[in-house]
Design an enzyme around this catalytic site. Structure first.
Site, PDB file in Angstrom:
ATOM      1  N   GLU A 171      -1.685  -3.721  -5.569  1.00 47.98           N
ATOM      2  CA  GLU A 171      -0.368  -3.113  -5.442  1.00 47.98           C
ATOM      3  C   GLU A 171      -0.374  -1.751  -6.100  1.00 47.98           C
ATOM      4  OE1 GLU A 171       3.326  -5.138  -6.039  1.00 47.98           O
ATOM      5  OE2 GLU A 171       2.377  -7.109  -6.035  1.00 47.98           O
ATOM      6  N   ASP A 194      -8.083  10.479  -6.915  1.00 49.67           N
ATOM      7  CA  ASP A 194      -7.782   9.218  -7.597  1.00 49.67           C
ATOM      8  C   ASP A 194      -9.081   8.459  -7.886  1.00 49.67           C
ATOM      9  OD1 ASP A 194      -6.063   7.411  -8.788  1.00 49.67           O
ATOM     10  OD2 ASP A 194      -5.631   6.314  -6.938  1.00 49.67           O
ATOM     11  N   GLY A 206       2.475   1.184  -2.106  1.00 43.14           N
ATOM     12  CA  GLY A 206       1.872   0.285  -1.133  1.00 43.14           C
ATOM     13  C   GLY A 206       1.477  -1.056  -1.710  1.00 43.14           C
TER      14      GLY A 206
END
Length: 290
Positions: free
Chosen positions: A37, A151, A41
């Site tokens: 999670e 990321d 999203g």
């Protein structure tokens, strides 16, 4: 105001309640389990009823509305343009019951955190350089296609069968592309509210390189042994003081972290790191493994 916040949080939690096991999404993908999670999203491991393959299905978070759908559309477009066996492959994109879903090839493996804390793996300079070069090859591929990942955290780098896999392109953008428009903020929130804004990285290779610097330090700290003679010390030491690194590697990490002149590109860093690996001429029996 407190009651409003409570009701708002309750409604959002209800709207974001994840699909249960065996739920069929898009009349095709059977949910096996929820595997992740994020802010925008929810990701499921599913069975594709048509092909029989296991896939990853990412759902835009309903409480985030059109903004989450926009981000998912962006991620789908990026995955369509990337074709690499160590990056999730685009499979499908659909809307079901007003929810938007992105279907990707399923990738699993161990994270660096799993390997260090559950399997007691240790990574010195030799192993760190070897693994970082593998990661850099993937990052270089992404940069060559005109994107930055933005990321490169521990959970998004997976180790599987001697190879590194890179997942979660939810924050990725084209190099030089401005951040996406931020979701509107309620004016009633206090000025110091942590929910008032979202911070985005610049779409530069240097941001991915900074993440790689953090990744390398996490790896290298697996061999760190605290000095028990300094238990009473109150001064916090820096990583340069705590880790016994060669001056060459230490300088590289400083440049990655932008503590000294940063690298102009990921290609420049790759050349320097490869040169260091070649110059060391490490014996093959000391090479690290994934």
């Amino acid at each position: 105001m407190r009651l409003f916040s409570y009701l708002s949080s309750f409604i959002n939690a209800w709207r974001d309640y994840p699909a249960e096991q065996n739920t069929v999404l898009g009349n095709r993908y059977t949910v096996q389990q929820r595997i992740g999670e994020g802010s925008y999203g929810i990701i499921y491991k599913c069975r594709d009823q048509q092909s029989g393959n296991v896939v990853a299905v990412k759902q835009s978070r309903p409480s985030k509305g059109d903004y989450a759908k926009e981000l998912l559309n962006r991620e789908a477009a990026i995955l369509r343009s990337l074709q690499h066996p160590q990056i999730p492959a685009y499979r499908d994109f659909f809307t079901d019951n007003r929810h938007t879903y992105l279907v990707m090839s399923y990738m699993n493996g161990d994270t660096l955190e799993d390997l260090i804390f559950e399997q007691d793996m240790k990574y010195g300079e030799v192993e760190c350089i070897e693994i970082t070069l593998q990661l850099l090859k993937l990052v270089r591929y992404i940069h060559d296609q005109g994107y930055v990942h933005l990321d490169l955290r521990i959970p998004n780098v997976l180790f599987k069968d001697g190879r590194i896999q890179l997942i979660d392109f939810g924050l990725a953008r084209r190099i030089g592309e401005p951040p996406p428009l931020q979701a509107p903020v309620r004016k009633k929130f206090k000025a110091d509210s942590s929910a008032s804004s979202v911070q985005y990285k610049d779409s530069k290779e240097s941001e991915d390189l900074r993440d790689i610097g953090h990744f390398m330090l996490f790896m290298l700290y697996s061999t760190y042994e605290p000095d028990h003679n300094n238990r009473g010390a109150t001064v916090e030491r820096s990583w340069q003081e705590e880790l016994h690194l060669s001056i060459e590697l230490q300088n590289m990490i400083r440049r990655l972290m932008q503590l000294s002149e940063p690298y102009s590109s990921s290609l420049q860093f790759m050349h320097e790191l490869q040169s260091l690996a070649n110059a060391r001429d490490y014996p093959s029996d000391k090479k690290g493994s994934l």
